[in-house]
Scaffold this motif. Structure first.
Motif, short mmCIF file in Angstrom:
data_model
loop_
_atom_site.label_atom_id
_atom_site.label_comp_id
_atom_site.label_asym_id
_atom_site.label_seq_id
_atom_site.Cartn_x
_atom_site.Cartn_y
_atom_site.Cartn_z
N LYS A 1 0.81 -1.22 0.00
CA LYS A 1 0.00 0.00 0.00
C LYS A 1 0.85 1.26 0.00
O LYS A 1 0.54 2.24 -0.68
CB LYS A 1 -0.92 -0.02 1.22
N GLY A 2 1.95 1.26 0.76
CA GLY A 2 2.78 2.46 0.81
C GLY A 2 3.38 2.83 -0.52
O GLY A 2 3.46 4.01 -0.89
N GLN A 3 3.82 1.84 -1.31
CA GLN A 3 4.40 2.11 -2.62
C GLN A 3 3.31 2.32 -3.69
O GLN A 3 3.54 3.01 -4.68
CB GLN A 3 5.32 0.97 -3.05
N ALA A 4 2.11 1.71 -3.49
CA ALA A 4 1.06 1.85 -4.50
C ALA A 4 0.58 3.29 -4.62
O ALA A 4 0.20 3.74 -5.70
CB ALA A 4 -0.12 0.93 -4.16
N GLY A 5 0.61 4.05 -3.52
CA GLY A 5 0.15 5.43 -3.59
C GLY A 5 1.09 6.35 -4.33
O GLY A 5 0.70 7.46 -4.72
N SER A 6 2.33 5.93 -4.55
CA SER A 6 3.30 6.79 -5.24
C SER A 6 3.45 6.46 -6.72
O SER A 6 4.35 7.00 -7.38
CB SER A 6 4.67 6.66 -4.55
N LEU A 7 2.60 5.57 -7.24
CA LEU A 7 2.69 5.26 -8.68
C LEU A 7 2.31 6.49 -9.50
O LEU A 7 1.33 7.19 -9.20
CB LEU A 7 1.75 4.09 -9.01
N ARG A 8 3.04 6.74 -10.56
CA ARG A 8 2.81 7.91 -11.38
C ARG A 8 1.81 7.66 -12.51
O ARG A 8 1.50 8.56 -13.27
CB ARG A 8 4.13 8.42 -11.96
N PHE A 9 1.38 6.45 -12.65
CA PHE A 9 0.36 6.12 -13.65
C PHE A 9 -0.46 4.97 -13.10
O PHE A 9 -0.07 4.29 -12.14
CB PHE A 9 1.00 5.76 -15.00
N ARG A 10 -1.61 4.77 -13.69
CA ARG A 10 -2.47 3.67 -13.26
C ARG A 10 -2.19 2.46 -14.12
O ARG A 10 -2.46 2.46 -15.33
CB ARG A 10 -3.94 4.06 -13.38
N PRO A 11 -1.63 1.42 -13.56
CA PRO A 11 -1.31 0.22 -14.36
C PRO A 11 -2.56 -0.40 -14.95
O PRO A 11 -3.64 -0.38 -14.36
CB PRO A 11 -0.64 -0.72 -13.35
N GLU A 12 -2.39 -0.96 -16.13
CA GLU A 12 -3.48 -1.64 -16.83
C GLU A 12 -2.91 -2.89 -17.49
O GLU A 12 -1.71 -2.96 -17.82
CB GLU A 12 -4.12 -0.73 -17.88
N ASP A 13 -3.78 -3.87 -17.68
CA ASP A 13 -3.34 -5.11 -18.34
C ASP A 13 -2.86 -4.81 -19.75
O ASP A 13 -3.45 -4.00 -20.49
CB ASP A 13 -4.49 -6.12 -18.38
N GLY A 14 -1.77 -5.49 -20.14
CA GLY A 14 -1.22 -5.35 -21.49
C GLY A 14 -0.15 -4.30 -21.62
O GLY A 14 0.43 -4.17 -22.70
N ILE A 15 0.14 -3.53 -20.55
CA ILE A 15 1.17 -2.49 -20.61
C ILE A 15 2.51 -3.11 -20.23
O ILE A 15 2.63 -3.84 -19.24
CB ILE A 15 0.82 -1.34 -19.65
N GLU A 16 3.52 -2.83 -21.04
CA GLU A 16 4.87 -3.33 -20.76
C GLU A 16 5.56 -2.36 -19.80
O GLU A 16 5.61 -1.15 -20.06
CB GLU A 16 5.69 -3.47 -22.04
#
Length: 481
Positions: free
Chosen positions: A78-93
């Motif tokens: 959870k601590g690292q998930a809040g600092s993601l700069r984009f929203r991951p989606e299936d199929g993204i490399e």
């Protein structure tokens, strides 16, 4: 006989001479594997395609990284998930940075991700394209949703950084073209919180009292990573849902973001957004002056043409002399004939008076007045005439009263007759059939009444005293009561 380990069918585990490895528990073995993996792969970077992305209610994120031959599970706390700069989606490399560990509960290994990045420009564009198609499928980019910009907005709201050159360029351009009131909502235009601040600013302008007539979302140029906040779904939805028309001016002319597709108008630069927002004041004044001059010329031309039409119409109208000439001539003729007519009328009236005056003689009037006085004297008031007439009328009234007494309904009762009536409802009965049908009768005698009941040939009766009306003096006129 001695059993050897290689022999099958041994039931109990026994220590074999020369074997120095003790039996490990499952937990001991799992812990040893975990330490070995974490020591050997304490820091790794893995490139792969996201599959099975899921954000748990606890805030932790789970995914798998795969290529064409293998799959490895991953987890982002959870601590690292809040600092993601984009929203991951299936199929993204992506390229995941972290450490390998094991999960003893399921006998599997996984990567604990500390940082998740897109694997190059191609992956970022792929993510952008996927998001664009998904939002377009919802109709957020349809042209039917686009609204026209107000021609001359009184207040313009600008969502941008308050310290950059963008806001200065917009304010200078607005001041040069057409000074207007500007409200600046300061936001971060780059970074992790930029998207949320921009979306909140757009919604805030729509909800505030005295909302602006137009919103400009602006940012200077930069790389696709710098402009990524304006590709976030929260910003796109805020722009599409804004009740106020929005101009998107993000980046340079060659830069394109999803915010541009959702906005009502896309400006190539922030300066161009200011030019699209307001017209040129000098041009407006010049246009007003031109239209005023044209209006004056039109009014003058209309007045001239109306004067020409009036003059042409007046030339075709007859003159007063032509209109009043016959009437004037008739008046002159009548004026000449009037004295002669008056003189003739006066002569005729004098002749008629002369003829009438000969027949008027005072002696005849006196004779007629005398005869009228004689007739008036002959007419005298005689009281005996009035008294005689009253006596004659009283004698006639007495005769009528005597006849009325003979015709009184109770007169025959004194001679032995009986008046039969229904006891209920009244009504005189004249036939025996009607008496039998009535059943209850009232018999009127000279000295009273008797109520009887009809029962075949026999009857019962009782006498009811006669109710007589009080005696009255003889009326001046006959009565039958």
């Amino acid at each position: 006989m001695v059993d050897y380990p290689s022999e099958p069918g041994r039931l109990l585990a026994e220590e074999v001479p020369g074997d120095n490895s003790a039996a490990l528990s499952v937990s001991e073995l799992s812990g040893a594997l975990k330490r070995s993996v974490e020591d050997a792969f304490g820091h790794v970077r893995v490139r792969g395609e996201i599959s099975g992305w899921k954000r748990h209610a606890s805030g932790h994120c789970y995914l798998a990284l795969k290529d064409d031959r293998a799959v490895i599970d991953g987890v982002i706390w959870k601590g690292q998930a809040g600092s993601l700069r984009f929203r991951p989606e299936d199929g993204i490399e992506v390229i995941a940075t972290g450490k390998l560990t094991t999960y003893p509960g399921r006998s599997k290994y996984q990567i604990v991700i500390d940082r998740l990045e897109l694997a190059g420009q191609g992956a970022l564009m792929q993510l952008l394209d996927q998001r664009r198609r998904a939002l377009a499928a919802e109709g957020l980019f349809d042209q039917d949703r686009k609204r026209p910009l107000p021609f001359l907005p009184r207040t313009i709201g600008v969502v941008t950084s308050p310290t950059g050159a963008v806001i200065r360029d917009i304010l200078h351009r607005l001041a040069d073209r057409c000074p207007t009131h500007v409200l600046v909502w300061p936001v971060a235009v780059q970074g992790e919180t930029a998207a949320a601040q921009v979306a909140a600013a757009i919604r805030g302008f729509a909800e505030m009292a005295g909302a602006p007539d137009l919103i400009i979302v602006a940012r200077g140029g930069g790389s696709i990573e710098d402009l990524w906040a304006f590709n976030e779904e929260v910003v796109v939805r805020a722009v599409a849902a804004s009740p106020i028309p929005v101009i998107s001016a993000v980046g340079h002319e060659t830069d394109t973001t999803l915010c541009d597709f959702a906005a009502d108008v896309r400006a190539p630069t922030p300066t161009a957004a200011a030019e699209l927002a307001v017209p040129v004041r000098a041009e407006l004044l010049a246009g007003l002056q031109t239209m005023g001059a044209r209006m004056g010329r039109c009014a003058h031309r209309y007045r001239e043409r109306a004067g020409e039409r009036l003059a042409a119409t007046a030339q075709r109208l007859p003159t007063p002399e032509r209109l009043l000439g016959p009437q004037r001539q008739r008046a002159d003729e009548v004026g000449e004939r009037l004295p002669r007519a008056l003189s003739r009328r006066l002569a005729l009236a004098g002749a008629e008076l002369s003829r009438t005056a000969g027949a008027l003689r005072p002696r005849l009037l006196r004779d007629r007045i005398g005869r009228s006085a004689d007739r008036l004297a002959a007419v005298r008031l005689r009281p005996d005439l009035a008294t005689r007439r009253i006596a004659e009328a009283r004698e006639r009234l007495d005769r009528l009263w005597r006849v009325a007494e003979q015709l009184h309904p109770e007169k025959p009762l004194k001679r032995g007759y009986v008046l039969v009536e229904r006891k209920v409802g009244g009504g005189v009965l004249t036939t025996s059939q009607a008496a039998r049908e009535a059943a209850a009768l009232t018999l009127h005698f000279a000295d009273g009444t008797v109520d009887v009941a009809v029962e075949g040939e026999a009857s019962t009766a009782y006498v009811r005293p006669k109710q007589t009306a009080p005696k009255r003096d003889k009326p001046d006129q006959p009565t039958f009561l």
